[in-house]
Write a protein that holds these residues in place. Structure first.
Motif, PDB file in Angstrom:
ATOM      1  N   VAL A 195       0.932  -1.114  -0.006  1.00  0.00           N
ATOM      2  CA  VAL A 195      -0.089   0.051  -0.299  1.00  0.00           C
ATOM      3  C   VAL A 195       0.924   1.040   0.021  1.00  0.00           C
ATOM      4  N   GLY A 196       0.713   2.087  -0.865  1.00  0.00           N
ATOM      5  CA  GLY A 196       1.550   3.251  -1.180  1.00  0.00           C
ATOM      6  C   GLY A 196       2.809   2.710  -1.485  1.00  0.00           C
ATOM      7  N   GLY A 197       3.027   1.887  -2.339  1.00  0.00           N
ATOM      8  CA  GLY A 197       4.135   1.358  -2.944  1.00  0.00           C
ATOM      9  C   GLY A 197       4.879   2.043  -3.844  1.00  0.00           C
ATOM     10  N   ASN A 217       0.834  -3.857  -6.217  1.00  0.00           N
ATOM     11  CA  ASN A 217       1.480  -2.570  -5.882  1.00  0.00           C
ATOM     12  C   ASN A 217       0.341  -1.490  -6.048  1.00  0.00           C
ATOM     13  N   LEU A 218      -0.170  -0.879  -5.034  1.00  0.00           N
ATOM     14  CA  LEU A 218      -1.116   0.123  -4.862  1.00  0.00           C
ATOM     15  C   LEU A 218      -0.590   1.565  -4.778  1.00  0.00           C
ATOM     16  N   ASP A 219      -0.932   2.465  -5.455  1.00  0.00           N
ATOM     17  CA  ASP A 219      -0.470   3.848  -5.329  1.00  0.00           C
ATOM     18  C   ASP A 219      -1.458   4.576  -6.137  1.00  0.00           C
ATOM     19  N   LEU A 220      -1.274   5.904  -6.277  1.00  0.00           N
ATOM     20  CA  LEU A 220      -2.071   6.975  -6.896  1.00  0.00           C
ATOM     21  C   LEU A 220      -1.796   7.031  -8.162  1.00  0.00           C
ATOM     22  N   PRO A 221      -2.883   7.277  -9.253  1.00  0.00           N
ATOM     23  CA  PRO A 221      -2.618   6.966 -10.652  1.00  0.00           C
ATOM     24  C   PRO A 221      -1.521   7.704 -11.259  1.00  0.00           C
ATOM     25  N   GLN A 231       8.232  -8.710 -13.077  1.00  0.00           N
ATOM     26  CA  GLN A 231       7.735 -10.023 -13.057  1.00  0.00           C
ATOM     27  C   GLN A 231       6.714 -10.203 -11.712  1.00  0.00           C
ATOM     28  N   GLY A 232       5.765 -10.760 -11.800  1.00  0.00           N
ATOM     29  CA  GLY A 232       5.019 -11.372 -10.532  1.00  0.00           C
ATOM     30  C   GLY A 232       4.223 -10.134  -9.895  1.00  0.00           C
ATOM     31  N   ILE A 233       4.301  -8.854 -10.656  1.00  0.00           N
ATOM     32  CA  ILE A 233       3.789  -7.780  -9.746  1.00  0.00           C
ATOM     33  C   ILE A 233       2.662  -7.127 -10.792  1.00  0.00           C
ATOM     34  N   THR A 234       1.496  -6.670  -9.976  1.00  0.00           N
ATOM     35  CA  THR A 234       0.476  -6.237 -10.672  1.00  0.00           C
ATOM     36  C   THR A 234       0.197  -4.705  -9.917  1.00  0.00           C
ATOM     37  N   HIS A 235       0.247  -3.795 -10.848  1.00  0.00           N
ATOM     38  CA  HIS A 235       0.349  -2.236 -10.367  1.00  0.00           C
ATOM     39  C   HIS A 235      -1.228  -1.846 -10.428  1.00  0.00           C
ATOM     40  N   VAL A 236      -1.823  -1.436  -9.345  1.00  0.00           N
ATOM     41  CA  VAL A 236      -3.039  -0.832  -9.304  1.00  0.00           C
ATOM     42  C   VAL A 236      -3.268   0.537  -8.915  1.00  0.00           C
ATOM     43  N   ALA A 237      -3.947   1.443  -9.710  1.00  0.00           N
ATOM     44  CA  ALA A 237      -3.873   2.904  -9.413  1.00  0.00           C
ATOM     45  C   ALA A 237      -5.174   3.060  -8.457  1.00  0.00           C
TER      46      ALA A 237
END
Length: 353
Positions: A195-197, A217-221, A231-237
């Motif tokens: 969170v906030g990564g 990985n969650l952070d602002l857009p 690899q292995g990571i999904t970014h989420v805005a």
């Protein structure tokens, strides 16, 4: 005796008064790439040898000498004087120290982005507003720039990049420490959300070491928009105050210290919703103030970080163990373990039951 104490007091005030100069010459060394030049050479170098590799056509050797003299005094570089029999024209050589090895830009672990961001004019301006914060309250960064640090980054790509790079470099350093002492803490997890990564450097390092993990990985857009693919990571805005993606555990590095207790409780409640109640947990990397432990080499830095939160955040602060335990309880986490690490941060493992 009283006169000696007064003189010593004067010495201390002058030391503090010009403490900013230490940071400025450090920034100068980074901008000139002095540590990189010596590192590439593989051995200590004279001033003229260093100057010959500077990004300049006619460098001022006298100015360079005075900069290096202070950096040697501060143990950033080391000076090797020529042997007595080498003649009048022999020149001293300058080499790396354990400190200046952290200033090598392409080093595996480097603090260069942190030096550049913390000494950028945009980052320094809020420090001039501290007395106003004491007198009137309010947020120093807003006073200096008319917007908070997150809004400022959204419309200033250069500063956004500097902040992201600074966070990424500290992520690499601290995650290496975490994996050495806490790798077992990830072994039973199937998924982890940071969170906030930022741009995902921390979660990427963890997943690299624990490839069985699914990383989110969650952070602002505007932050994840510049994030590289891992690899292995999904970014989420998204907005951590509204919703956190579901995972077995939540990871937060240098995040909660950015926020007031009220904001942290909101974040923690979203964390609790995101994880399984029976075995989920949050893993927090943040400073734990220990002002009564005089021999702790990191405590001065933790105290400075705390004041940095006044300068750069909207109500953020560093917290004592008592404050952490209360905050976590108020956020729905009644049980926690605090694990000391050989760095400025500690690891706080918190459980909802």
């Amino acid at each position: 005796m009283e006169e000696e104490r007064l003189v010593q007091g004067q010495v201390e005030i002058f030391r503090q008064l010009f403490a900013f100069a230490d940071s400025m010459v450090l920034k100068c060394a980074v901008e000139l790439g002095i540590a990189d030049i010596i590192h590439r050479n593989g051995r200590p170098m004279t001033l003229h040898q260093i100057a010959a590799e500077l990004p300049a056509t006619s460098p001022d050797i006298g100015c360079l000498f005075r900069i290096m003299r202070l950096l040697v005094r501060k143990h950033i570089f080391v000076q090797h004087d020529p042997p007595a029999g080498d003649g009048i024209n022999a020149q001293p050589e300058f080499g790396l120290t354990p400190a200046s090895r952290w200033l090598v830009k392409d080093g595996e672990l480097s603090l260069v982005p942190m030096v550049l961001w913390e000494n950028h004019p945009s980052a320094l301006a809020p420090w001039h507003c501290l007395s106003k914060c004491v007198q009137e309250g309010g947020v120093a960064f807003d006073m200096a720039h008319g917007v908070d640090i997150w809004g400022y980054g959204a419309v200033n790509p250069e500063c956004n990049q500097l902040v992201n790079s600074a966070m990424a470099c500290t992520s690499k350093i601290i995650v290496k420490v975490v994996m050495a002492k806490y790798e077992h803490g990830f072994s039973r997890l199937g998924s982890l959300v940071d969170v906030g990564g930022g741009t995902g450097a921390a979660i990427a390092e963890i997943v690299k070491a624990c490839p069985h993990l699914k990383g989110i990985n969650l952070d602002l857009p505007h932050v994840v928009a510049t994030a590289p693919e891992y690899q292995g990571i999904t970014h989420v805005a998204g907005d951590m105050f509204m919703e956190i993606p579901k995972a077995d555990a939540v990871f937060m590095k240098w995040l909660l210290h950015d926020w007031s207790d009220e904001h942290c409780i909101k974040i923690l409640k979203q964390c609790k919703k995101a994880i399984p109640h029976e075995y989920g947990k949050v893993i927090i990397l943040d400073a734990v103030l220990q002002s009564n432990v005089k021999e702790d080499a990191w405590e001065d830095t933790r105290m400075v970080f705390d004041v940095t939160m006044i300068a750069h955040t909207s109500g953020g602060k560093e917290r004592t163990e008592v404050e952490w335990r209360k905050l976590l309880k108020d956020g729905g986490f009644n049980r926690c373990n605090i694990i000391s690490l050989p760095t400025v941060a500690s690891l706080i493992e918190a459980f909802p039951n």
